[in-house]
Design a protein around this motif. Structure first.
Motif, mmCIF file in Angstrom:
data_model
loop_
_atom_site.group_PDB
_atom_site.id
_atom_site.type_symbol
_atom_site.label_atom_id
_atom_site.label_comp_id
_atom_site.label_asym_id
_atom_site.label_seq_id
_atom_site.Cartn_x
_atom_site.Cartn_y
_atom_site.Cartn_z
ATOM 1 N N GLU A 50 34.923 5.119 26.493
ATOM 2 C CA GLU A 50 36.277 5.560 26.828
ATOM 3 C C GLU A 50 36.292 6.918 27.526
ATOM 4 N N ILE A 51 35.433 7.824 27.083
ATOM 5 C CA ILE A 51 35.456 9.169 27.654
ATOM 6 C C ILE A 51 34.423 9.337 28.772
ATOM 7 N N GLU A 71 35.292 19.550 29.834
ATOM 8 C CA GLU A 71 35.858 18.254 30.235
ATOM 9 C C GLU A 71 35.634 17.173 29.179
ATOM 10 N N ASP A 74 38.464 17.642 26.796
ATOM 11 C CA ASP A 74 39.720 17.177 27.405
ATOM 12 C C ASP A 74 39.845 15.661 27.315
ATOM 13 N N ARG A 75 38.750 14.945 27.641
ATOM 14 C CA ARG A 75 38.781 13.485 27.585
ATOM 15 C C ARG A 75 38.928 12.997 26.153
ATOM 16 N N ASP A 77 40.431 14.517 23.754
ATOM 17 C CA ASP A 77 41.817 14.770 23.349
ATOM 18 C C ASP A 77 42.735 13.655 23.845
ATOM 19 N N GLU A 78 42.498 13.212 25.085
ATOM 20 C CA GLU A 78 43.326 12.152 25.660
ATOM 21 C C GLU A 78 43.113 10.827 24.933
ATOM 22 N N VAL A 79 41.842 10.450 24.760
ATOM 23 C CA VAL A 79 41.527 9.154 24.159
ATOM 24 C C VAL A 79 41.985 9.088 22.707
ATOM 25 N N ARG A 81 44.341 10.888 21.436
ATOM 26 C CA ARG A 81 45.768 11.242 21.386
ATOM 27 C C ARG A 81 45.995 12.387 20.398
ATOM 28 N N GLY A 83 47.024 15.378 21.137
ATOM 29 C CA GLY A 83 48.124 16.270 21.491
ATOM 30 C C GLY A 83 47.704 17.705 21.768
ATOM 31 N N GLY A 84 46.498 17.861 22.286
ATOM 32 C CA GLY A 84 46.031 19.199 22.634
ATOM 33 C C GLY A 84 45.222 19.887 21.557
ATOM 34 N N ALA A 87 41.537 19.694 22.623
ATOM 35 C CA ALA A 87 41.348 20.514 23.819
ATOM 36 C C ALA A 87 41.383 21.996 23.489
#
Length: 285
Positions: A50-51, A71, A74-75, A77-79, A81, A83-84, A87
């Protein structure tokens, strides 16, 4: 940048096992990342896909054996979810992604209200371009690994945040003439380095001087000198030819370094003459 065995781009650096602070921070980060992943009920292999990284790397990061690049977080955090929240861990990674000696130097420079240096081997780190720094590190023997090279270059560039500080510290640099002539990395690398120097030394808080090779009387023959003064009135310094090269903070020892540095500055070209000297070099390079 290195590549993992599965062909994906490497997402970080090896941690120095002797860096106790770094090991502790990474272990805590790894536990948090694993907890986030397991709570999301995602296997390490699926999470890696996924990342965009391999399962082996994911497990190394979660085990605290690998320093993840920004990075990567960051990835993640996105995968996941997050919410920062993941990150935001980049701030902690900023403290350990560089070698300990580089972090310590960056912290001291970050607190200093005055910095003064004399350099006779190469252009001082705060003044280097990235390509000059990389070329300089390539001259080291034994050679750095690609991983070590990335950490050293990144650390050196991070130190230059001192130029963005407000209020700005007072900075003075004396460079031996030969450091501006030696084409580390080749002629074009040197040319871009000299152009960068001309830009930096225009800053109002910087005094830059060149020590001509023809000087018969030279107080800097014993090598590099660094002096840092802090807002609370304390100071620190080191010199290659004094006190076995160790950092010192004793007022009596600092007076010796300050005496040498003051004489060096008096023997060097003035800032105006030094700027003209670099401009002339650029015309010949």
């Amino acid at each position: 940048m290195s590549v993992d065995s599965d062909g994906t781009e490497d997402a970080g650096w090896d941690v120095d096992p002797e860096d106790e602070q770094g090991v502790a921070v990474l272990a805590a980060l790894g536990r948090q990342l694993r907890a986030w992943r397991e709570e999301a009920d995602i296997r390490a292999s699926d999470f890696g896909r996924e990342i965009g990284y391999g399962e082996d790397l994911v497990r190394k990061v979660e085990a605290g054996k690998r320093i993840p690049r920004p990075e990567y977080l960051d990835r993640a955090d996105e995968v996941l979810r997050a919410g920062g929240k993941i990150a935001s861990m980049k701030a902690d990674m900023e403290q350990v992604r560089y070698p300990k000696k580089v972090r310590d130097l960056k912290n001291r420079e970050g607190r200093a209200v005055e910095i003064g240096t004399y350099n006779n081997h190469n252009i001082y780190g705060l003044l280097q371009t990235e390509e000059y720094a990389r070329a300089l590190f390539r001259t080291s023997r034994p050679a750095y690994t690609p991983d070590e090279m990335e950490r050293m270059v990144s650390g050196r560039m991070a130190r230059q945040s001192v130029f963005q500080r407000s209020p700005a510290p007072a900075l003075s640099f004396v460079q031996e003439e030969v450091t501006l002539l030696r084409p580390i990395g080749g002629t074009m690398v040197l040319r871009r380095q000299l152009e960068h120097l001309l830009e930096v030394i225009q800053l109002p808080n910087i005094e830059f001087q060149v020590m001509p090779t023809i000087r018969e009387d030279h107080a800097g023959m014993e090598g590099l000198i660094e002096l840092l003064k802090f807002a609370d009135g304390s100071a620190a310094g080191r010199a290659e030819g004094a006190f076995h090269g160790r950092p010192v903070s004793d007022p009596k020892q600092l007076r010796i370094l300050e005496l040498r540095y003051g004489i060096i500055r008096a023997q060097a070209l003035t800032p105006r003459e030094s700027r003209a000297f670099i401009e002339e070099l650029l015309g010949e390079t």
